[in-house]
Design a protein around this motif. Structure first.
Motif, PDB file in Angstrom:
ATOM      1  N   ASP A  32      -3.480  -6.703  -4.439  1.00  0.00           N
ATOM      2  CA  ASP A  32      -4.790  -6.732  -3.777  1.00  0.00           C
ATOM      3  C   ASP A  32      -4.557  -6.755  -2.270  1.00  0.00           C
ATOM      4  O   ASP A  32      -4.137  -7.770  -1.711  1.00  0.00           O
ATOM      5  CB  ASP A  32      -5.569  -7.962  -4.228  1.00  0.00           C
ATOM      6  CG  ASP A  32      -7.026  -7.926  -3.777  1.00  0.00           C
ATOM      7  OD1 ASP A  32      -7.312  -7.295  -2.746  1.00  0.00           O
ATOM      8  OD2 ASP A  32      -7.870  -8.561  -4.440  1.00  0.00           O
ATOM      9  N   LEU A  33      -4.823  -5.648  -1.621  1.00  0.00           N
ATOM     10  CA  LEU A  33      -4.544  -5.513  -0.190  1.00  0.00           C
ATOM     11  C   LEU A  33      -5.614  -6.147   0.685  1.00  0.00           C
ATOM     12  O   LEU A  33      -5.438  -6.250   1.900  1.00  0.00           O
ATOM     13  CB  LEU A  33      -4.396  -4.030   0.173  1.00  0.00           C
ATOM     14  CG  LEU A  33      -3.343  -3.251  -0.630  1.00  0.00           C
ATOM     15  CD1 LEU A  33      -3.318  -1.796  -0.170  1.00  0.00           C
ATOM     16  CD2 LEU A  33      -1.968  -3.885  -0.507  1.00  0.00           C
ATOM     17  N   GLU A  34      -6.708  -6.574   0.081  1.00  0.00           N
ATOM     18  CA  GLU A  34      -7.836  -7.097   0.861  1.00  0.00           C
ATOM     19  C   GLU A  34      -7.928  -8.621   0.844  1.00  0.00           C
ATOM     20  O   GLU A  34      -8.448  -9.214   1.780  1.00  0.00           O
ATOM     21  CB  GLU A  34      -9.151  -6.511   0.317  1.00  0.00           C
ATOM     22  CG  GLU A  34      -9.211  -4.989   0.307  1.00  0.00           C
ATOM     23  CD  GLU A  34      -9.113  -4.396   1.700  1.00  0.00           C
ATOM     24  OE1 GLU A  34      -9.580  -5.066   2.648  1.00  0.00           O
ATOM     25  OE2 GLU A  34      -8.579  -3.285   1.842  1.00  0.00           O
ATOM     26  N   ALA A  73       2.537  -3.979   9.985  1.00  0.00           N
ATOM     27  CA  ALA A  73       2.386  -2.529  10.108  1.00  0.00           C
ATOM     28  C   ALA A  73       3.693  -1.879  10.567  1.00  0.00           C
ATOM     29  O   ALA A  73       4.072  -0.805  10.074  1.00  0.00           O
ATOM     30  CB  ALA A  73       1.257  -2.204  11.083  1.00  0.00           C
ATOM     31  N   ALA A  74       4.387  -2.527  11.490  1.00  0.00           N
ATOM     32  CA  ALA A  74       5.646  -1.978  11.996  1.00  0.00           C
ATOM     33  C   ALA A  74       6.708  -1.958  10.892  1.00  0.00           C
ATOM     34  O   ALA A  74       7.418  -0.958  10.710  1.00  0.00           O
ATOM     35  CB  ALA A  74       6.133  -2.795  13.187  1.00  0.00           C
ATOM     36  N   GLU A 119       3.404   3.938   1.176  1.00  0.00           N
ATOM     37  CA  GLU A 119       2.309   4.225   2.097  1.00  0.00           C
ATOM     38  C   GLU A 119       1.500   2.981   2.460  1.00  0.00           C
ATOM     39  O   GLU A 119       0.696   3.021   3.399  1.00  0.00           O
ATOM     40  CB  GLU A 119       1.375   5.268   1.481  1.00  0.00           C
ATOM     41  CG  GLU A 119       2.010   6.635   1.295  1.00  0.00           C
ATOM     42  CD  GLU A 119       2.326   7.307   2.621  1.00  0.00           C
ATOM     43  OE1 GLU A 119       1.645   6.995   3.622  1.00  0.00           O
ATOM     44  OE2 GLU A 119       3.262   8.132   2.667  1.00  0.00           O
ATOM     45  N   ARG A 120       1.714   1.865   1.738  1.00  0.00           N
ATOM     46  CA  ARG A 120       0.819   0.709   1.913  1.00  0.00           C
ATOM     47  C   ARG A 120       1.546  -0.600   2.191  1.00  0.00           C
ATOM     48  O   ARG A 120       0.901  -1.642   2.296  1.00  0.00           O
ATOM     49  CB  ARG A 120      -0.048   0.554   0.661  1.00  0.00           C
ATOM     50  CG  ARG A 120      -1.026   1.711   0.476  1.00  0.00           C
ATOM     51  CD  ARG A 120      -1.599   1.750  -0.921  1.00  0.00           C
ATOM     52  NE  ARG A 120      -2.559   2.851  -1.060  1.00  0.00           N
ATOM     53  CZ  ARG A 120      -2.220   4.108  -1.291  1.00  0.00           C
ATOM     54  NH1 ARG A 120      -0.930   4.432  -1.408  1.00  0.00           N
ATOM     55  NH2 ARG A 120      -3.138   5.050  -1.407  1.00  0.00           N
ATOM     56  N   PRO A 197       6.901  -7.918  -0.782  1.00  0.00           N
ATOM     57  CA  PRO A 197       5.466  -7.915  -0.524  1.00  0.00           C
ATOM     58  C   PRO A 197       4.787  -8.876  -1.493  1.00  0.00           C
ATOM     59  O   PRO A 197       5.111  -8.900  -2.684  1.00  0.00           O
ATOM     60  CB  PRO A 197       5.053  -6.461  -0.786  1.00  0.00           C
ATOM     61  CG  PRO A 197       6.087  -5.947  -1.736  1.00  0.00           C
ATOM     62  CD  PRO A 197       7.361  -6.646  -1.387  1.00  0.00           C
ATOM     63  N   THR A 198       3.860  -9.677  -0.976  1.00  0.00           N
ATOM     64  CA  THR A 198       3.242 -10.730  -1.786  1.00  0.00           C
ATOM     65  C   THR A 198       1.735 -10.710  -1.589  1.00  0.00           C
ATOM     66  O   THR A 198       1.247 -10.745  -0.460  1.00  0.00           O
ATOM     67  CB  THR A 198       3.804 -12.110  -1.397  1.00  0.00           C
ATOM     68  OG1 THR A 198       5.246 -12.080  -1.487  1.00  0.00           O
ATOM     69  CG2 THR A 198       3.272 -13.195  -2.308  1.00  0.00           C
TER      70      THR A 198
END
Length: 223
Positions: A32-34, A73-74, A119-120, A197-198
């Motif tokens: 869940d990216l949000e 982002a970097a 990409e994410r 990534p978490t």
């Protein structure tokens, strides 16, 4: 771990040990990216991870938790470049066992999910990088060295799963290890291991993955 240490821990999923071990998946498309992830949950997961074994009990580990949007982002951009190079190579997940009627479709799905995360990565709410203090890399067997941090990284992922968080075991960012080290101002004797990534997951209904039959890989007393 003492009762005092565990007093603040709240488990969100009712999983027995076998279920936890067999349903902790590398999650890419269902992150869940949000939804923000509370730092307290990350701290709980790392606190548990610090109970993992390390060589001679040295505990020379360090944990980087990146929540800053620009830094995520970097790192995500470095990861994207590395994924692009990986997917173009012959050893990419989507190309392995391509002609195998059973494993081919699975590997193609893995390759597709790798591209998706590529990409994410920079959009994932929390990026975790377990590191190890290393003065110099030995020329020979390094199993003991990396074995002092990788079990701890896996423990973090298990603890995250118990809290309805998803993770992924990724190392492709290490193509740009020096650049990421400079971005995060790491000392020269700190080496990165895995990028995790978490995030909360979209659903929690993960199941054991298809694996090779035990008897194809088990050897007793000799090969």
């Amino acid at each position: 771990m003492s009762a005092d240490t565990l007093s603040h821990v709240t488990y969100t999923l009712d999983l027995n040990p076998d279920e936890l071990l067999t349903t902790t998946r590398t999650v890419r498309k269902r992150l869940d990216l949000e939804r923000p992830v509370p730092m307290e949950l990350i701290r709980e997961c790392i606190e548990i991870a610090l109970q993992a074994p390390s060589g001679s009990n040295r505990q020379t580990w360090h944990w980087l938790v990146i929540t800053d949007a620009e830094k995520r982002a970097a790192i995500g951009e470095y990861y994207r470049r590395s994924v692009e190079q990986y997917l173009a190579g012959p050893g990419a997940a989507g190309k392995l066992h391509a002609d195998d009627p059973e494993r081919g479709p699975v590997q193609r799905r893995v390759g597709d999910s790798v591209a998706y995360l590529g990409e994410r990565m920079g959009q994932v709410p929390v990026l975790v990088i377990p590191c190890l203090k290393v003065h110099s890399l030995p020329a020979g067997n390094q199993a003991g060295l990396w074995g002092s941090i990788l079990p701890s990284a896996w423990s973090f992922m298990l603890a995250a799963r118990a809290r309805a968080l998803g993770t992924a075991w990724t190392t492709l960012h290490l193509t740009y290890e020096q650049e990421v080290s400079e971005l995060l101002r790491l000392p020269e004797d700190i080496r990165q291991t895995v990028l995790i990534p978490t995030a909360y997951t979209i659903g929690t209904d993960f199941k054991p993955a298809a694996r090779q039959p035990l008897d194809e890989v088990l050897h007793v007393d000799s090969w």
